[in-house]
Motif scaffolding. Sequence first.
Motif, PDB file in Angstrom:
ATOM      1  N   CYS A1654       0.857  -1.178   0.000  1.00 32.05           N
ATOM      2  CA  CYS A1654       0.000   0.000   0.000  1.00 32.05           C
ATOM      3  C   CYS A1654       0.888   1.221   0.000  1.00 32.05           C
ATOM      4  O   CYS A1654       1.770   1.352   0.840  1.00 32.05           O
ATOM      5  N   PRO A1655       0.693   2.115  -0.952  1.00 36.90           N
ATOM      6  CA  PRO A1655       1.590   3.273  -1.047  1.00 36.90           C
ATOM      7  C   PRO A1655       1.441   4.232   0.131  1.00 36.90           C
ATOM      8  O   PRO A1655       2.337   5.027   0.387  1.00 36.90           O
ATOM      9  N   ALA A1656       0.325   4.141   0.862  1.00 37.24           N
ATOM     10  CA  ALA A1656       0.108   5.104   1.939  1.00 37.24           C
ATOM     11  C   ALA A1656       0.692   4.624   3.261  1.00 37.24           C
ATOM     12  O   ALA A1656       1.102   5.412   4.087  1.00 37.24           O
ATOM     13  N   CYS A1676      -4.185   0.943  -4.376  1.00 37.05           N
ATOM     14  CA  CYS A1676      -4.664   0.240  -3.190  1.00 37.05           C
ATOM     15  C   CYS A1676      -6.105   0.688  -3.006  1.00 37.05           C
ATOM     16  O   CYS A1676      -6.374   1.749  -2.471  1.00 37.05           O
ATOM     17  N   SER A1679      -9.984   0.962   0.562  1.00 34.05           N
ATOM     18  CA  SER A1679      -9.305   0.863   1.835  1.00 34.05           C
ATOM     19  C   SER A1679      -9.144   2.274   2.395  1.00 34.05           C
ATOM     20  O   SER A1679      -8.836   3.200   1.664  1.00 34.05           O
ATOM     21  N   CYS A1681      -6.866   3.451   4.073  1.00 35.09           N
ATOM     22  CA  CYS A1681      -5.504   3.983   4.049  1.00 35.09           C
ATOM     23  C   CYS A1681      -5.260   4.852   2.822  1.00 35.09           C
ATOM     24  O   CYS A1681      -4.471   5.782   2.874  1.00 35.09           O
ATOM     25  N   CYS A1682      -5.900   4.540   1.713  1.00 31.43           N
ATOM     26  CA  CYS A1682      -5.593   5.278   0.492  1.00 31.43           C
ATOM     27  C   CYS A1682      -6.737   6.179   0.037  1.00 31.43           C
ATOM     28  O   CYS A1682      -6.829   6.514  -1.145  1.00 31.43           O
TER      29      CYS A1682
HETATM   30 ZN   LIG Z   1      -3.585   1.732   0.917  1.00 29.77          ZN
END
Ligand SMILES: [Zn+2]
Length: 1793
Positions: A1654-1656, A1676, A1679, A1681-1682
């Motif tokens: 995940c890039p984040a 990603c 989700s 996170c992104c």
């Molecule tokens: Zn993510």
Amino acid sequence: MAFDHDMMDPKVCELVDHWHALHKEGRFSSLNIRDYWRLKVPEIYSPQQNCNCLRISYDEEVAQKLLFDPLESFMCGGDPSQVYQTLRQLDNPPSLCGRVFKNGDPTYGCRDCGMDPTCVLCADCFKNSAHCKHRYKISTSSGGGYCDCGDREAWKTDVFCHIHIKGQMVQQNENPLEKIPPDLTERIQLVFDTILQYAKELLTIEEAFSIPKDLELRESDREPTNMSSLYDYKDTFVTMLYNDETHTYDQVITTLERAIECSQKEAVAYATSIDREGRCIVRCSDFHNCSTSKTLMEKHTSRGGGRPLKVQVMHSYVIAHQVFASRLLTWLHNILESAQAFRLIFSDIVNKDNGSIVENIIWTDTKMWKTARVQWHRLFISGMLMDQESKKMFARIFTKHYSKMMKDFILDDHDHAVSVASLGVQLFTMPTIAHMLVADEDVLVRLLNTFLSECEKKLKDNKLALEHRSSNTSSFRRIQYILYDLKYLLGVKPEAWTDDLRRGFLHGYNLILRLLSMMQGMDPMVRQVGTHMEYEPEWESAFNLHIKLASVIPLVIEWAASDRIVLIKAYRLLLRELGDTCTEDMKRRYVRELLDYSVSCIEYDVSSAPVSIHLPLSRIAAGLTLHLDKYGLNYNSPEFHVKGKPSPEELMEPVLRTQVMIAQVHAGMWRRNGFSLINQIYFYHNVRCRQEMLDRDVMLLQIAATLIDSNEFLIHLLNRFNLMSWAREDYEINYLRGNDEDNMRQTVVLVEEYLQLVMTLVSERYTPGIGQISEEERIKKEIIQLLCIEPMPHSVLNKALPEGTNHETGMEKVIDEVADFKKAAGATKGLFELKKSYYSHYNLFFYHYTREEQSKSEVAQRLRKKNAGEEECCPPPVPPPFTVPFTMIVNVLQCDVFLHTIKTVLKRMNEAKARSVSESQLQKVLHLIGYALHEEERYHQNNDPYFHFTRRAQKIELLSLLEDLVGHHRTNTHKDLLSWTIRKYHSVLNLSAGVTKPPQVTEAALATASTSVAGNASAEKKRKADLVAQRKARIMAKMAAMQQSFIKTNETLFEETPSTVDQIPDVPEPTHMDISEQLPEDMIAIGPRQTLRIPKEIPYTCILCHQEDSVGSGEGPTGRPMVLGGLIQRSTVLSRNRALRVEQPENHDPLILPADLHWGVHTSSCGHAMHAQCWQKYFEDVLTKERRRPYRFRQNLSFDIEKSEYLCPLCEALCNTALPLLPGVTYTAAKMRNTQDVPPAILMADWLKGLQAVLKLKGGDGKEEKDELQNCAEGIWTSAPFPKVRLEIMALSSLEAADTFSYLFNHPGSTTIPVIESHTSDMMANFAHAVYMHGLGVNPNFSSRRIPLMVWDTVAYTIHTLEQTQRNANRALLTALSSRQHDCLAALVKFAAHVPSCVKKKQHIEGASLRLLSVVLEGGESAPCFLEWDTFSVLVTLSLSLPSIFPNIQGMAIGSAQDLYLLQVCFLAHLVQLLITYEPQNTEMDVDLDYDNNELVEEQSSSGTNSDASWLVSVLTCCRALANLPPLNVDPQHLLDYIKENSLPFLRCCGLFFHFLTEVPTPEELQSSVWVPESEFYCLLRYLGLSMNSLRSTFDNPALMELVNRWCSDNRVGTLVAGAGSEGCVQSWTRINQLVSLPPDYSELINTVSQFPCPASSGDDSRTPTMCLVCGKMLCSQSYCCQTEFPEGTRQMVGACTYHAHHCGAGTGIFLRVRECKILLLSGRIKGCFVNPPYLDEYGETDQGLKRGNPLHLDNTQYGRLHAIWLSHAIPDTIAHTMESNSNVVATEWQHL
Ligand SMILES: [Zn+2]
Ligand SMILES: [Zn+2]
Ligand SMILES: [Zn+2]
Ligand SMILES: [Zn+2]
Ligand SMILES: [Zn+2]
Ligand SMILES: [Zn+2]
Ligand SMILES: [Zn+2]
């Protein structure tokens, strides 16, 4: 890990030396290490006060230096990397893979060789194993398991992959520990032990403020100078927030926002982190602040009485030690993986003191947070499970503490996957371990006692009572994980039994019986009479439990049946348990009499007493009884004389009651009992449950039928069905009279049900053990019956078959024998079709059929027979023979009570007044007779006189009873079946009479008993002929229909095509050399030679009011204005430079489309016409309706009213505007030219001079009018009045030039513009404005001067799109154009021509025209360089605006001479673009090869093309010189080919444009089914009025060459050419964008993303990795996170895909969700849908979500289809359609994906 001793910190060296010294003296212990950690760890790993808790990071470099280096250095006693190396070399090559899976890793099972579905390989092993050629199954791991490669107990064959077979080949019995110096071993032990103790103590701390005494900071630590700050850590605290599964993400987020006053974005980040890690520091401060936050959070989350979130305030140095402990575990895990010696030492340590560490971790598992738990589990896997002995040891400890562990797990709220209990699958699936645990550790008892203790809490009257809504539901759901473990343990039955194993198994078995007896009779139901049920009783929990048990019970039976001793003991235990359940009511008897038989029956009334569907005890009895015969045992064997043993009728009684209840339900007697009952019966019968329900019940009744005298047995049945009085002769006279209608109907159905049950018992023999058949034949039978309903795809068929314990249906083994796999042309999905010869196996009354399946199959089979010219009936098939213990059942078919029953039915059938019979009864009776006849035939063949149906049937004169019914009106439906029965009867009679045909014939008759006698050769022939005739007729009808619709859709074309086309006999093969000279002038769209034609009025029918109107000549009022529904979308589909995008639409200048088409506006329409007024009303209705709808319901809408979207009322296509229908432009022109002879011709040079005069006299500087276009330096120009320009031309050139120039703008053909009524012009303004607004994505502004430019741009862009779509499909320009494409472009181009008359200010047109003219003719610094133009868009805009360039002159483009000149200029510009970016072939080889060809070509070709080539070379040389580019060596022929190939798309666009503008019909070739690009090139030149065979003659004009000079001398050309080269400029002028190329094998794809982080969140795996198919970027998706706030400042969060689609695809996106193998389409932020992926299995089926796991391969046709959807801009429409068709599905929040 590697490091250099020299690099070590001197202080650390000192320390290590010190440790070594102590160790040598024997004074070293873990306390020394811990004392060092006491000070160092808080220094490095303590969070700072008031730090940003989202960004806590520690100095890992220092940690390595000060913490890990000394540890490693001490442990190794030298350079660690060298020691590791040595230890690794001692390793026996690994023969076990054991790679631990992360969440999302692909795993591969082998359906051929795997012991069970949990046996899986990692990607590397799989690719290197034999299994990749087997029937493998792919899925993604949820984390936690490991690769089983090399485990002999996991695979039947091919245990090792090529990598791990090497380990197998070496001697394995060397112990690496023997080769290690003992002091090293000792130190490793010491270090491991220290770490394990430390981690155990620290990670399981419950008290948040204290740590082990020896780690505490002391007052004395202040003493050495710089320790004072360290001591301050004692005053730093953190607030730690823990994960739980009760609070939602959103609750946590809002709580955080308030309690620690962070932004929403930060709160999301915290929540994500808590979800991943299990806990997160949210505040780091002093004690007071931290406590305040804790209190706030607890208060906020406990509102409403819920459990508060778990929050702790903790000392910062406690955190430091925990962080370090967790780092140490990771370090240990890596070390363990690196060498076997480490693992052996580790397992020694873990196993000492009876595994106290494992014990400890098991006990404290639920006290730890997620990651800490997972770390321990991973450590156990890598340290213990790789070695057989350690694994056994671990398994013993695990078993010992199983009960405590499960009890903790129940109270815990985390997923099973993060519980230590999840390790069960790793241990129990290994047969040797499982058997050891059963024998030595009493594992079954431990598991079952734990489970039973939970069950006992739920007992009511000794029966399980699972309430749905009770608070303990979740704990009961969690405890059921034990049943999975039970299944793993019993997965493989033992090969050899020991006494211990027997004892261990029987102990467990006894507890299973206890469980089953708790379930026996649970959820009982009582028939409801009078009123309906008040509430639906709970039923699901019991079925869920059943489903889990259903996979255990067959294994229990298998174990028990594999050993005689075990079986006897198990059966005795079972009989005792059954005896206990025989309650008093079973003992109550009464006597029933029929014929001469009197039977003592159990007294029970199903219609008033409780009945249950759950009878697992009876069913396990059926299962075990089936195996008795194998050991020479039976129900009555002396071994089974048990006190209280049930009699056979008691044995079958519970099951019989259930059967009767279901019969009564069918008879409508339980109508008032509601859906709970209906659902239970459904599942009782359903493939998911029936193996341990229906199937066992039938089995048990069949067993009972062998144990009870047939007559008695049938009387028991009749009595239970309550049909004793029905069976009396005088029933109709004496009993029925008083009965009401309802009662009578019920009796009729009950008789049918009774007959059905008898039939099932005597005929269903496809269970191994009952019939003489194998397991394969059983599966075949199921498949045959299913395919008799209809042909089925693989997935449907497989789903309809029962699964074995390994989730396999066994279908593949037998399917090819019974069915053919057929794919219809064009279909991707294939169907299995039953082979002809198997239709005779069809059993209409198959007991697994639902009623729908039964009637559907009957209809299908009757139809099939009718078409084949056979008798229309489905007589019973010949069943396989019974096994010996079951042969007794056939006696039912010849016993007195049976004969009496069929006589009763047949006689009453013949009595006109009889009311208790039905056709269905007759049908069943005939089937029963058929079975009896089959059986007699079989017995006759075996010379066995035991069964003689026909002789016994004489008693009731069956034959005459049957013959009496022939012709009776009541038997009409079944007359064929009746005659079949009679015929069969005769043939069987003949058998016994001895007048038989030769035996082979009877054998054949047996085999094909159900194929009719009439089915001979002639019938077959007739059938075939009929089939052919039918097919022919179908095809003819279809053709006629197609022609009809073709004529309809092409109506205009058929009528308008001038007769000249018809007169051309055959278009000769277009060889380009002679075509122009020899053919008569064909159609020409523009220029002085333009083909004349009178446009016709086109009638349209309004789809809303169904009235017809025509859009016509424009002379007078011809009809009400009409519109088409249209969709305008911004687009990047054609972009050849994805790095560029329109950043500021508010200021964007749309004068020219960019050459790389990096932005554009696409217009489409479904082509359905409506009156403008009708449309307006419809649209307003939609608006009001949707506005009234509450906002929350709009989510699931397929159109977005905020964007003025609506659906076409006819075809539901997505629209956001209405495109006005306007008359053609050439109408007046054509009329004029009829009267006037030859229009004066103007020379190219004069024309250009005229335009230069226009430019010279232009006025204004753009300052006077403020528009949104301020940034554009050109500003607004105004053109001079026409007379002034005329004078100027006279001065510049000549009077004649001035005259001819004036004619271009003055002649009536182009200036007589049809009168447009105001309503129409309103609609026009609306549409033009819609293009502007939707196309740029800006706010409304009706007076924007960019409006007309946007319209012309969208014309150019839409035509580009169509051209590419056609080229992509390899089609000639107009081939197979759909009517909607045709109608849309026709309307759009005509509209664009009329735009000048609907703009707010005509000056806008004049200004735009002047600006563009200036760009093309004058150039200049501020104008875009000619290499940046899309020359086609220049042509569109210029030709449509130029006629109106002068004030007070309203002109219109009509394909005049001026248009031809414009075309020449733009075409030339394009040629120069192509030339100057030309890159010659580099390989000499090619040139050489071509050389021969060249000669050939030169000889053949006319001088024209030859001179073209050299002319192009000279232009090229000249252009390069002007642009200061180095000269090129060019092969002329290659250059010419290049130009022809690459300029064709431009010509195609022009062809489309002028065709739709002028409506001049196109030459046939442009619609031909075969596309020959080169020939099309010349065809288009001709159609566009250009010189046919030579480019040179068209352009070899000094005035034009002057333009070329000007373009090329632009000093930007050099850089642009150089830049273009890098992207591959040759392709980029004509390239058609493709979707990213995907690997052919799906597993390859899933492997590549398994590591995608995940890039984040740094390093974490993405849960839903998703690939943009346009640019290939991985995202990603779905989700927290992104998610990104978008649009900025709105507080609306959108998912990664939505955000990406906005930038990459201007709001539209096409994605592949890799792990699920799903295609996601997104559009307009809130809409989306999933469509089929392009990956198919071998049956042509997709597998969204990898539910089936078959190997998947890329299907290029499917992928091409997706590409075509994308390329033709059909994604929004596809989404709308898909959303419309499943509107009732739960709303997906597409913006969050
Ligand atoms: Zn993510
Ligand atoms: Zn592996
Ligand atoms: Zn392997
Ligand atoms: Zn295999
Ligand atoms: Zn209408
Ligand atoms: Zn439509
Ligand atoms: Zn993209």
